[in-house]
Structure formats: structure tokens, C-alpha cells
Design a protein around this motif. Structure first.
Motif, PDB file in Angstrom:
ATOM      1  N   ARG A 146       0.816  -1.211   0.000  1.00 17.77           N
ATOM      2  CA  ARG A 146       0.000   0.000   0.000  1.00 17.77           C
ATOM      3  C   ARG A 146       0.851   1.262   0.000  1.00 17.77           C
ATOM      4  N   ARG A 147       2.166   1.099  -0.156  1.00 16.45           N
ATOM      5  CA  ARG A 147       3.050   2.263  -0.233  1.00 16.45           C
ATOM      6  C   ARG A 147       4.102   2.028  -1.308  1.00 16.45           C
ATOM      7  N   LEU A 148       4.329   3.046  -2.100  1.00 14.98           N
ATOM      8  CA  LEU A 148       5.351   3.001  -3.141  1.00 14.98           C
ATOM      9  C   LEU A 148       6.103   4.313  -3.142  1.00 14.98           C
ATOM     10  N   ALA A 149       7.279   4.300  -3.720  1.00 13.57           N
ATOM     11  CA  ALA A 149       8.052   5.528  -3.896  1.00 13.57           C
ATOM     12  C   ALA A 149       8.463   5.633  -5.356  1.00 13.57           C
ATOM     13  N   PHE A 150       8.333   6.827  -5.908  1.00 14.71           N
ATOM     14  CA  PHE A 150       8.775   7.106  -7.270  1.00 14.71           C
ATOM     15  C   PHE A 150       9.867   8.152  -7.206  1.00 14.71           C
ATOM     16  N   VAL A 151      10.889   7.944  -8.004  1.00 13.94           N
ATOM     17  CA  VAL A 151      11.971   8.918  -8.104  1.00 13.94           C
ATOM     18  C   VAL A 151      11.536  10.020  -9.058  1.00 13.94           C
ATOM     19  N   VAL A 152      11.763  11.262  -8.641  1.00 12.50           N
ATOM     20  CA  VAL A 152      11.600  12.412  -9.522  1.00 12.50           C
ATOM     21  C   VAL A 152      12.947  13.115  -9.596  1.00 12.50           C
ATOM     22  N   TYR A 153      13.092  13.983 -10.559  1.00 11.14           N
ATOM     23  CA  TYR A 153      14.400  14.548 -10.869  1.00 11.14           C
ATOM     24  C   TYR A 153      14.400  16.053 -10.655  1.00 11.14           C
ATOM     25  N   PRO A 154      15.256  16.525  -9.738  1.00  9.40           N
ATOM     26  CA  PRO A 154      15.258  17.952  -9.399  1.00  9.40           C
ATOM     27  C   PRO A 154      15.849  18.860 -10.475  1.00  9.40           C
ATOM     28  N   THR A 155      16.621  18.310 -11.404  1.00  7.64           N
ATOM     29  CA  THR A 155      17.211  19.145 -12.457  1.00  7.64           C
ATOM     30  C   THR A 155      17.096  18.455 -13.807  1.00  7.64           C
ATOM     31  N   GLN A 156      17.147  19.260 -14.848  1.00  8.95           N
ATOM     32  CA  GLN A 156      17.096  18.726 -16.208  1.00  8.95           C
ATOM     33  C   GLN A 156      18.303  17.833 -16.480  1.00  8.95           C
ATOM     34  N   ALA A 157      19.471  18.217 -15.970  1.00  8.15           N
ATOM     35  CA  ALA A 157      20.692  17.430 -16.201  1.00  8.15           C
ATOM     36  C   ALA A 157      20.554  16.022 -15.629  1.00  8.15           C
ATOM     37  N   LEU A 158      20.030  15.899 -14.410  1.00  7.06           N
ATOM     38  CA  LEU A 158      19.831  14.577 -13.810  1.00  7.06           C
ATOM     39  C   LEU A 158      18.802  13.771 -14.592  1.00  7.06           C
ATOM     40  N   TYR A 159      17.735  14.436 -14.989  1.00  7.46           N
ATOM     41  CA  TYR A 159      16.714  13.742 -15.775  1.00  7.46           C
ATOM     42  C   TYR A 159      17.319  13.207 -17.070  1.00  7.46           C
ATOM     43  N   ASN A 160      18.076  14.040 -17.777  1.00  5.93           N
ATOM     44  CA  ASN A 160      18.708  13.621 -19.033  1.00  5.93           C
ATOM     45  C   ASN A 160      19.645  12.440 -18.806  1.00  5.93           C
ATOM     46  N   GLN A 161      20.423  12.495 -17.721  1.00 10.10           N
ATOM     47  CA  GLN A 161      21.411  11.456 -17.431  1.00 10.10           C
ATOM     48  C   GLN A 161      20.746  10.115 -17.133  1.00 10.10           C
ATOM     49  N   TYR A 162      19.687  10.130 -16.357  1.00 10.98           N
ATOM     50  CA  TYR A 162      19.090   8.883 -15.899  1.00 10.98           C
ATOM     51  C   TYR A 162      17.902   8.395 -16.732  1.00 10.98           C
ATOM     52  N   ASN A 163      17.414   9.209 -17.662  1.00  7.57           N
ATOM     53  CA  ASN A 163      16.232   8.816 -18.439  1.00  7.57           C
ATOM     54  C   ASN A 163      16.349   9.118 -19.931  1.00  7.57           C
ATOM     55  N   PRO A 164      17.431   8.749 -20.567  1.00  3.26           N
ATOM     56  CA  PRO A 164      17.544   9.077 -21.990  1.00  3.26           C
ATOM     57  C   PRO A 164      16.428   8.455 -22.833  1.00  3.26           C
ATOM     58  N   GLU A 165      15.849   7.349 -22.364  1.00  2.00           N
ATOM     59  CA  GLU A 165      14.791   6.681 -23.129  1.00  2.00           C
ATOM     60  C   GLU A 165      13.498   7.486 -23.190  1.00  2.00           C
ATOM     61  N   PHE A 166      13.314   8.442 -22.266  1.00  2.00           N
ATOM     62  CA  PHE A 166      12.085   9.232 -22.251  1.00  2.00           C
ATOM     63  C   PHE A 166      12.210  10.559 -22.994  1.00  2.00           C
ATOM     64  N   LEU A 167      13.418  10.946 -23.369  1.00  2.00           N
ATOM     65  CA  LEU A 167      13.628  12.290 -23.905  1.00  2.00           C
ATOM     66  C   LEU A 167      12.850  12.557 -25.188  1.00  2.00           C
ATOM     67  N   SER A 168      12.563  11.534 -25.958  1.00  2.35           N
ATOM     68  CA  SER A 168      11.807  11.776 -27.192  1.00  2.35           C
ATOM     69  C   SER A 168      10.319  12.008 -26.901  1.00  2.35           C
ATOM     70  N   SER A 169       9.799  11.382 -25.860  1.00  3.51           N
ATOM     71  CA  SER A 169       8.377  11.547 -25.560  1.00  3.51           C
ATOM     72  C   SER A 169       8.115  12.619 -24.499  1.00  3.51           C
ATOM     73  N   LEU A 170       8.970  12.701 -23.486  1.00  5.85           N
ATOM     74  CA  LEU A 170       8.837  13.717 -22.431  1.00  5.85           C
ATOM     75  C   LEU A 170      10.188  14.404 -22.268  1.00  5.85           C
ATOM     76  N   PRO A 171      10.468  15.413 -23.079  1.00  2.00           N
ATOM     77  CA  PRO A 171      11.809  15.988 -23.133  1.00  2.00           C
ATOM     78  C   PRO A 171      12.225  16.800 -21.911  1.00  2.00           C
ATOM     79  N   LEU A 172      11.287  17.186 -21.067  1.00  2.00           N
ATOM     80  CA  LEU A 172      11.637  18.021 -19.916  1.00  2.00           C
ATOM     81  C   LEU A 172      11.325  17.309 -18.613  1.00  2.00           C
ATOM     82  N   THR A 173      12.190  17.524 -17.625  1.00  2.00           N
ATOM     83  CA  THR A 173      11.972  16.905 -16.313  1.00  2.00           C
ATOM     84  C   THR A 173      10.614  17.298 -15.737  1.00  2.00           C
ATOM     85  N   GLU A 174      10.152  18.516 -16.012  1.00  2.00           N
ATOM     86  CA  GLU A 174       8.839  18.936 -15.501  1.00  2.00           C
ATOM     87  C   GLU A 174       7.726  18.025 -16.016  1.00  2.00           C
ATOM     88  N   LEU A 175       7.840  17.587 -17.260  1.00  2.00           N
ATOM     89  CA  LEU A 175       6.826  16.711 -17.836  1.00  2.00           C
ATOM     90  C   LEU A 175       6.859  15.335 -17.174  1.00  2.00           C
TER      91      LEU A 175
END
Length: 166
Positions: free
Chosen positions: A83-112
Motif C-alpha cells: 500500500r506504499r510506493l516511492a517514485f523517483v523524480v528529478y530535481p534538475t534537467q541534467a539529472l533527468y537527461n542522465q538517468y532517463n535518456p529513453e524518455f527524452l523523445s516523448s517527455l523531453p523536460l523533467t517537468e513533464l
């Protein structure tokens, strides 16, 4: 009678807000100027159809991620009811780009991506009665956790780390 079925000024503004984007980010995504985005939202000019489509497509992509993720969580809970889960979110665009290159074509910004995580959190609470916590990635803590656990870099490793942050 006008055949224009596009979004009006207030709808454009609220669509941008629902995506958690600034006018500058919308301008960058649509390859237009920030002044043009501002003009859409004040009703001084109509947003181009392609710009509307781009933003609506991003919203649809987020909604599909919400549906797919909540469906996956529902299936998981049939096997092991948590009944509890944790999701990682990314505080900066650089971290998002580094850890999620597979999403950049569909969700290019960490805010998305983070907006998708927020919507998943809300959907899980309402529909599945599951509490999801959003945990900002702390690179040093995450690296130390991976070393201690002998894990490689992966989405699963980040999820395990996030669970330890609850």
C-alpha cells in the motif's frame, strides 16, 4: 460560423499550467517565441495548430503513462499487496537527461516527467488506495546505496533506493 475548434486563450494557459511548464519552456518546445506564447494566453493571437497539437500530444503521452503505470501497479498488487510506493523524480534537467535518456523523445523536460509522476500519485491514491511518495533523486545517496547493495544502475535500482527513503 467559425470552424475553428482550437483551444482558446484560457485553455492554452491552463494546458501549460497542467503540464507544469513556463512560457519559456513552451516557446522552446514549440519553436516559437515567449512573446507569442504570452500573446496566446492573453487572447491577442491564436495559438498555431501545430503548437496546440504538440502540447496536447504531451498531455496525452503523460495520460498514457499514468494509465500504463497504474495498470502495472494494480497487477503487481494482485500478487503482493502493498500500500506504499516511492517514485523517483528529478530535481534538475541534467539529472533527468542522465538517468532517463529513453524518455527524452516523448517527455523531453523533467517537468513533464515529474508531472506524470504527480498524476500517477493522485491516480494511485484515488483508484487503487495506494500511497505513492515522490522522492527527489539524491545522486550521492543513490550511488552509496548502489555500492552498498552491489547493484548496477537501472530504473529498478533507483526504485529500490527510493523505497529506502520512505
Amino acid at each position: 460560423m467559425s470552424k475553428n475548434t482550437g483551444l482558446n486563450a484560457i485553455e492554452m494557459q491552463y494546458l501549460r499550467h497542467s503540464l507544469s511548464l513556463s512560457q519559456a519552456q513552451v516557446a522552446d518546445l514549440t519553436k516559437l517565441t515567449e512573446a507569442e506564447v504570452s500573446a496566446w494566453e492573453t487572447g491577442e493571437q491564436e495559438a498555431p495548430g501545430l503548437a496546440q497539437k504538440k502540447l496536447l500530444d504531451l498531455d496525452d503521452t503523460i495520460e498514457m503513462q499514468v494509465l500504463n503505470t497504474t495498470d502495472g501497479i494494480e497487477e503487481l498488487f494482485k500478487k503482493e499487496p502493498k500500500r506504499r510506493l516511492a517514485f523517483v523524480v528529478y530535481p534538475t534537467q541534467a539529472l533527468y537527461n542522465q538517468y532517463n535518456p529513453e524518455f527524452l523523445s516523448s517527455l523531453p523536460l523533467t517537468e513533464l516527467y515529474n508531472t506524470a509522476a504527480w498524476r500517477i500519485k493522485k491516480e494511485c491514491k484515488l483508484v487503487l488506495e495506494v500511497d505513492v511518495s515522490l522522492v527527489a533523486l539524491d545522486v550521492e545517496s543513490y550511488k552509496a546505496f548502489r555500492e552498498q547493495q552491489g547493484l548496477s544502475e537501472s530504473r529498478e535500482s533507483r526504485a529500490k533506493w527510493a523505497a529506502t527513503q520512505l
